[in-house]
Scaffold this active site. Structure first.
Site, PDB file in Angstrom:
ATOM      1  N   VAL A   3     -10.820   3.012  -3.640  1.00 59.23           N
ATOM      2  CA  VAL A   3     -10.501   2.483  -4.977  1.00 59.23           C
ATOM      3  C   VAL A   3     -11.541   1.400  -5.290  1.00 59.23           C
ATOM      4  O   VAL A   3     -11.611   0.386  -4.585  1.00 59.23           O
ATOM      5  CB  VAL A   3      -9.071   1.910  -5.037  1.00 59.23           C
TER       6      VAL A   3
ATOM      7  N   HIS B 166     -10.235  -5.287  -3.421  1.00 65.39           N
ATOM      8  CA  HIS B 166      -8.903  -5.593  -2.887  1.00 65.39           C
ATOM      9  C   HIS B 166      -9.020  -5.958  -1.426  1.00 65.39           C
ATOM     10  O   HIS B 166      -9.883  -5.457  -0.709  1.00 65.39           O
ATOM     11  CB  HIS B 166      -7.956  -4.402  -3.058  1.00 65.39           C
ATOM     12  N   MET B 167      -8.125  -6.835  -1.000  1.00 65.66           N
ATOM     13  CA  MET B 167      -8.026  -7.225   0.402  1.00 65.66           C
ATOM     14  C   MET B 167      -6.787  -6.552   0.996  1.00 65.66           C
ATOM     15  O   MET B 167      -5.709  -6.622   0.403  1.00 65.66           O
ATOM     16  CB  MET B 167      -7.898  -8.748   0.511  1.00 65.66           C
ATOM     17  N   HIS B 168      -6.973  -5.875   2.144  1.00 64.89           N
ATOM     18  CA  HIS B 168      -5.834  -5.323   2.871  1.00 64.89           C
ATOM     19  C   HIS B 168      -5.279  -6.392   3.813  1.00 64.89           C
ATOM     20  O   HIS B 168      -6.042  -7.095   4.482  1.00 64.89           O
ATOM     21  CB  HIS B 168      -6.273  -4.152   3.755  1.00 64.89           C
TER      22      HIS B 168
ATOM     23  N   ASN C 142     -12.783  -3.052   2.567  1.00 67.31           N
ATOM     24  CA  ASN C 142     -13.673  -1.908   2.716  1.00 67.31           C
ATOM     25  C   ASN C 142     -14.704  -1.993   1.593  1.00 67.31           C
ATOM     26  O   ASN C 142     -14.336  -2.273   0.447  1.00 67.31           O
ATOM     27  CB  ASN C 142     -12.878  -0.602   2.630  1.00 67.31           C
TER      28      ASN C 142
ATOM     29  N   ASP D 106       0.852  -1.192   0.000  1.00 64.71           N
ATOM     30  CA  ASP D 106       0.000   0.000   0.000  1.00 64.71           C
ATOM     31  C   ASP D 106       0.888   1.242   0.000  1.00 64.71           C
ATOM     32  O   ASP D 106       1.863   1.336   0.743  1.00 64.71           O
ATOM     33  CB  ASP D 106      -0.926  -0.007   1.232  1.00 64.71           C
ATOM     34  N   ILE D 107       0.536   2.200  -0.840  1.00 63.78           N
ATOM     35  CA  ILE D 107       1.340   3.408  -1.012  1.00 63.78           C
ATOM     36  C   ILE D 107       1.272   4.314   0.224  1.00 63.78           C
ATOM     37  O   ILE D 107       2.165   5.127   0.447  1.00 63.78           O
ATOM     38  CB  ILE D 107       0.847   4.161  -2.278  1.00 63.78           C
TER      39      ILE D 107
HETATM   40  P1  AMP Z   1      -9.638   1.356   0.123  1.00 65.85           P
HETATM   41  O1  AMP Z   1      -9.877   2.527   1.021  1.00 65.85           O
HETATM   42  O2  AMP Z   1      -9.985   0.032   0.760  1.00 65.85           O
HETATM   43  O3  AMP Z   1     -10.259   1.539  -1.244  1.00 65.85           O
HETATM   44  O4  AMP Z   1      -8.082   1.262  -0.047  1.00 65.85           O
HETATM   45  C1  AMP Z   1      -7.402   1.737  -1.152  1.00 65.85           C
HETATM   46  C2  AMP Z   1      -5.939   1.680  -0.769  1.00 65.85           C
HETATM   47  O5  AMP Z   1      -5.178   1.748  -1.957  1.00 65.85           O
HETATM   48  C3  AMP Z   1      -5.493   2.833   0.126  1.00 65.85           C
HETATM   49  O6  AMP Z   1      -4.965   2.296   1.338  1.00 65.85           O
HETATM   50  C4  AMP Z   1      -4.417   3.530  -0.711  1.00 65.85           C
HETATM   51  O7  AMP Z   1      -3.339   3.974   0.073  1.00 65.85           O
HETATM   52  C5  AMP Z   1      -4.008   2.459  -1.686  1.00 65.85           C
HETATM   53  N1  AMP Z   1      -3.538   2.922  -2.968  1.00 65.85           N
HETATM   54  C6  AMP Z   1      -4.141   3.811  -3.812  1.00 65.85           C
HETATM   55  N2  AMP Z   1      -3.415   3.966  -4.935  1.00 65.85           N
HETATM   56  C7  AMP Z   1      -2.330   3.146  -4.807  1.00 65.85           C
HETATM   57  C8  AMP Z   1      -1.205   2.856  -5.616  1.00 65.85           C
HETATM   58  N3  AMP Z   1      -1.033   3.446  -6.810  1.00 65.85           N
HETATM   59  N4  AMP Z   1      -0.290   1.984  -5.169  1.00 65.85           N
HETATM   60  C9  AMP Z   1      -0.434   1.392  -3.958  1.00 65.85           C
HETATM   61  N5  AMP Z   1      -1.490   1.610  -3.155  1.00 65.85           N
HETATM   62  C10 AMP Z   1      -2.409   2.482  -3.552  1.00 65.85           C
END
Ligand code: AMP
Ligand code: ZN
Length: 108
Positions: free
Chosen positions: A97, A101-103, A88, A31-32
């Site tokens: 996003v 995706h799974m964190h 989320n 995660d960025i």
């Molecule tokens: P969510 O809130 O569950 O949609 O999480 C989206 C996650 O994607 C956030 O924690 C962001 O920091 C991460 N994110 C967004 N763009 C990128 C990227 N280009 N590379 C890595 N992580 C990203």
């Protein structure tokens, strides 16, 4: 592949995001904006908007996400100490996003 979807672009290798792991089904990257010492995202290559949009045909994808998460936790040394796996879902659930995706969060 959804045009303008950042996670589709990452999953297709169209960005300079370093992939930590990938299979035919999914990719894993950091995660960025990490919220824990280990904060990985596990992202299916198939564009699915959110958990709400999963169908029966996606069962294998979900199973693989969880099994790969388990392996990633071990590789990143948080399996024993513990970690969270999190989806989320939609805006009220904190989703930013809109590509499933799974964190994986651990090491705190
Ligand atoms: P969510 O809130 O569950 O949609 O999480 C989206 C996650 O994607 C956030 O924690 C962001 O920091 C991460 N994110 C967004 N763009 C990128 C990227 N280009 N590379 C890595 N992580 C990203
Ligand atoms: Zn996408």
């Amino acid at each position: 592949m959804e045009k303008d979807c950042i996670f589709c672009q990452i999953a297709q290798g169209q960005t300079d995001t370093k992939l930590l792991y990938q299979t035919d089904t999914l990719v894993v990257f950091k995660d960025i904006n990490p919220h824990a010492p280990v904060h990985l995202l596990l992202v299916p290559k198939k564009h699915i908007r959110s958990v709400n949009d999963l169908t029966d045909a996606d069962r294998e994808i979900l199973a693989e996400l969880t099994m790969v998460a388990k392996e990633m936790a071990r590789e990143h040394d948080v399996a024993e100490s513990g970690y969270k796996l999190l989806f989320n879902v939609e805006k009220g659930g904190g989703q930013l996003v809109f590509h499933l995706h799974m964190h994986l969060l651990g090491g705190r």
